[in-house]
Design an enzyme around this catalytic site. Structure first.
Site, PDB file in Angstrom:
ATOM      1  N   ASP A 187     -42.688   2.012   3.972  1.00 20.63           N
ATOM      2  CA  ASP A 187     -43.221   0.830   4.655  1.00 20.63           C
ATOM      3  C   ASP A 187     -42.726   0.806   6.091  1.00 20.63           C
ATOM      4  O   ASP A 187     -41.518   0.914   6.349  1.00 20.63           O
ATOM      5  CB  ASP A 187     -42.746  -0.457   3.957  1.00 20.63           C
ATOM      6  CG  ASP A 187     -43.404  -0.669   2.613  1.00 20.63           C
ATOM      7  OD1 ASP A 187     -44.525  -0.170   2.411  1.00 20.63           O
ATOM      8  OD2 ASP A 187     -42.795  -1.351   1.757  1.00 20.63           O
TER       9      ASP A 187
ATOM     10  N   ARG B   6     -47.603  10.572  -4.417  1.00 17.57           N
ATOM     11  CA  ARG B   6     -48.015   9.190  -4.623  1.00 17.57           C
ATOM     12  C   ARG B   6     -49.461   9.123  -5.079  1.00 17.57           C
ATOM     13  O   ARG B   6     -50.338   9.689  -4.450  1.00 17.57           O
ATOM     14  CB  ARG B   6     -47.851   8.400  -3.317  1.00 17.57           C
ATOM     15  CG  ARG B   6     -48.452   7.008  -3.316  1.00 17.57           C
ATOM     16  CD  ARG B   6     -47.452   5.979  -3.795  1.00 17.57           C
ATOM     17  NE  ARG B   6     -48.049   4.643  -3.849  1.00 17.57           N
ATOM     18  CZ  ARG B   6     -47.845   3.691  -2.954  1.00 17.57           C
ATOM     19  NH1 ARG B   6     -47.054   3.931  -1.923  1.00 17.57           N
ATOM     20  NH2 ARG B   6     -48.392   2.508  -3.096  1.00 17.57           N
TER      21      ARG B   6
ATOM     22  N   ARG C 293     -43.990   3.692  -8.515  1.00 20.41           N
ATOM     23  CA  ARG C 293     -44.438   4.666  -7.526  1.00 20.41           C
ATOM     24  C   ARG C 293     -43.378   5.725  -7.234  1.00 20.41           C
ATOM     25  O   ARG C 293     -42.183   5.430  -7.235  1.00 20.41           O
ATOM     26  CB  ARG C 293     -44.897   3.996  -6.239  1.00 20.41           C
ATOM     27  CG  ARG C 293     -43.897   3.176  -5.469  1.00 20.41           C
ATOM     28  CD  ARG C 293     -43.808   1.670  -5.789  1.00 20.41           C
ATOM     29  NE  ARG C 293     -45.031   0.949  -6.118  1.00 20.41           N
ATOM     30  CZ  ARG C 293     -45.847   0.397  -5.235  1.00 20.41           C
ATOM     31  NH1 ARG C 293     -45.601   0.476  -3.965  1.00 20.41           N
ATOM     32  NH2 ARG C 293     -46.888  -0.261  -5.640  1.00 20.41           N
TER      33      ARG C 293
ATOM     34  N   ASP D  64     -42.756   5.087  -1.702  1.00 21.45           N
ATOM     35  CA  ASP D  64     -43.388   4.072  -0.878  1.00 21.45           C
ATOM     36  C   ASP D  64     -42.659   4.094   0.457  1.00 21.45           C
ATOM     37  O   ASP D  64     -41.424   4.026   0.486  1.00 21.45           O
ATOM     38  CB  ASP D  64     -43.126   2.729  -1.580  1.00 21.45           C
ATOM     39  CG  ASP D  64     -44.133   1.672  -1.250  1.00 21.45           C
ATOM     40  OD1 ASP D  64     -45.110   1.960  -0.542  1.00 21.45           O
ATOM     41  OD2 ASP D  64     -43.936   0.540  -1.728  1.00 21.45           O
TER      42      ASP D  64
HETATM   43  N1  ROI Z   1     -39.198  -3.505  -6.321  1.00 24.33           N
HETATM   44  C1  ROI Z   1     -38.054  -2.972  -5.852  1.00 24.33           C
HETATM   45  N2  ROI Z   1     -36.877  -3.369  -6.375  1.00 24.33           N
HETATM   46  N3  ROI Z   1     -38.047  -2.060  -4.838  1.00 24.33           N
HETATM   47  C2  ROI Z   1     -39.213  -1.633  -4.274  1.00 24.33           C
HETATM   48  O1  ROI Z   1     -39.188  -0.796  -3.357  1.00 24.33           O
HETATM   49  C3  ROI Z   1     -40.420  -2.177  -4.742  1.00 24.33           C
HETATM   50  N4  ROI Z   1     -41.607  -1.804  -4.204  1.00 24.33           N
HETATM   51  C4  ROI Z   1     -42.750  -2.343  -4.605  1.00 24.33           C
HETATM   52  C5  ROI Z   1     -42.815  -3.385  -5.681  1.00 24.33           C
HETATM   53  C6  ROI Z   1     -43.741  -2.886  -6.791  1.00 24.33           C
HETATM   54  C7  ROI Z   1     -43.349  -4.660  -5.086  1.00 24.33           C
HETATM   55  N5  ROI Z   1     -41.520  -3.663  -6.263  1.00 24.33           N
HETATM   56  C8  ROI Z   1     -40.379  -3.128  -5.782  1.00 24.33           C
HETATM   57  O2  ROI Z   1     -43.853  -1.972  -4.022  1.00 24.33           O
END
Ligand code: ROI
Length: 164
Positions: free
Chosen positions: A101, A86, A96, A99
Site C-alpha cells: 500500500d 498475488r 493475500r 499487499d
Molecule cells: N489485517 C492485518 N492484520 N494486516 C493486514 O495487512 C491486513 N490487510 C488487509 C486486510 C484483509 C484488511 N486485513 C489485514 O488487506
C-alpha cells in the site's frame, strides 16, 4: 527526472511464508527504477482485520526515496504484488500473499480513481501506524492529520514484533 520524494509503503502478507514474502518485497522495492530503499521497519505479527478465519498477518513499512510519480510507483508496487503471486479474486478483506500500500508520498494529497494519498486506512490501523512510526518517527507530517506522533494508535490487532 522529478526531484526525489520520500514515500512510505505498507507491506502485509498472510499466505505462503509471510516472513519470506515481506523480506522478498523489501528486496524488490530496493531494486525499483529511480528509487532507493532508505528505511525498513521491524516485522510485526498481527491478527487479521476483517474475516477472522484467515492466518495472522506479517506487517512492515518501507521508506523509499523515489523519482517515480505516484501512479508510476503504484504500477511498480502492483507489479511486485503480481510477481509474488498475488491473486485478486474479488474477495473483500481475504488472505493475500502480498499487499503493498502506498501510504504517504511526500506531503502530497491525492484522490484519484486508482489512488488516494494518504492511504485512507492509515489512521485507524495499528499494523500500519506502529511500523510507520519506527521508520518515519513522530515528527513526520501526515497531510491533513498533523504529525504522525499526534495520531492515536488503536490497540486492535495484537501486534507483536517478530524481528528487528
Ligand atoms: N489485517 C492485518 N492484520 N494486516 C493486514 O495487512 C491486513 N490487510 C488487509 C486486510 C484483509 C484488511 N486485513 C489485514 O488487506
Amino acid at each position: 527526472m522529478r526531484a526525489p520524494v520520500a514515500a512510505c509503503i505498507g507491506l502485509g502478507s498472510n499466505l505462503a511464508d509471510p516472513v519470506a514474502q515481506v523480506r522478498q518485497a523489501f528486496a524488490a522495492l530496493a531494486r525499483l527504477l529511480d528509487t532507493r530503499l532508505i528505511g525498513r521497519s521491524s516485522l510485526w505479527r498481527s491478527t487479521p482485520m476483517g474475516p477472522a478465519d484467515q492466518p495472522d498477518y506479517v506487517n512492515a513499512v518501507a521508506m523509499l526515496e523515489t523519482g517515480l510519480a505516484p501512479l508510476d510507483l503504484l504500477d511498480a508496487l502492483q507489479a511486485i504484488e503480481q510477481e509474488q503471486g498475488r491473486v485478486r479474486d474479488g474477495t473483500r478483506w481475504g488472505p493475500r500473499t502480498l499487499d503493498l500500500d502506498l501510504l504517504l508520498y511526500g506531503e502530497t494529497t491525492m484522490n484519484d480513481a486508482r489512488l488516494t494519498i494518504p492511504h485512507p486506512g492509515l489512521c485507524e490501523r495499528d499494523f500500519v501506524l506502529v511500523p510507520l512510526l519506527e521508520v518515519a518517527g513522530p515528527e513526520w507530517p501526515v497531510p491533513g492529520h498533523g504529525r504522525l506522533g499526534e495520531l492515536p494508535v488503536p490497540a486492535a490487532h495484537g501486534l507483536e514484533r517478530i524481528d528487528a
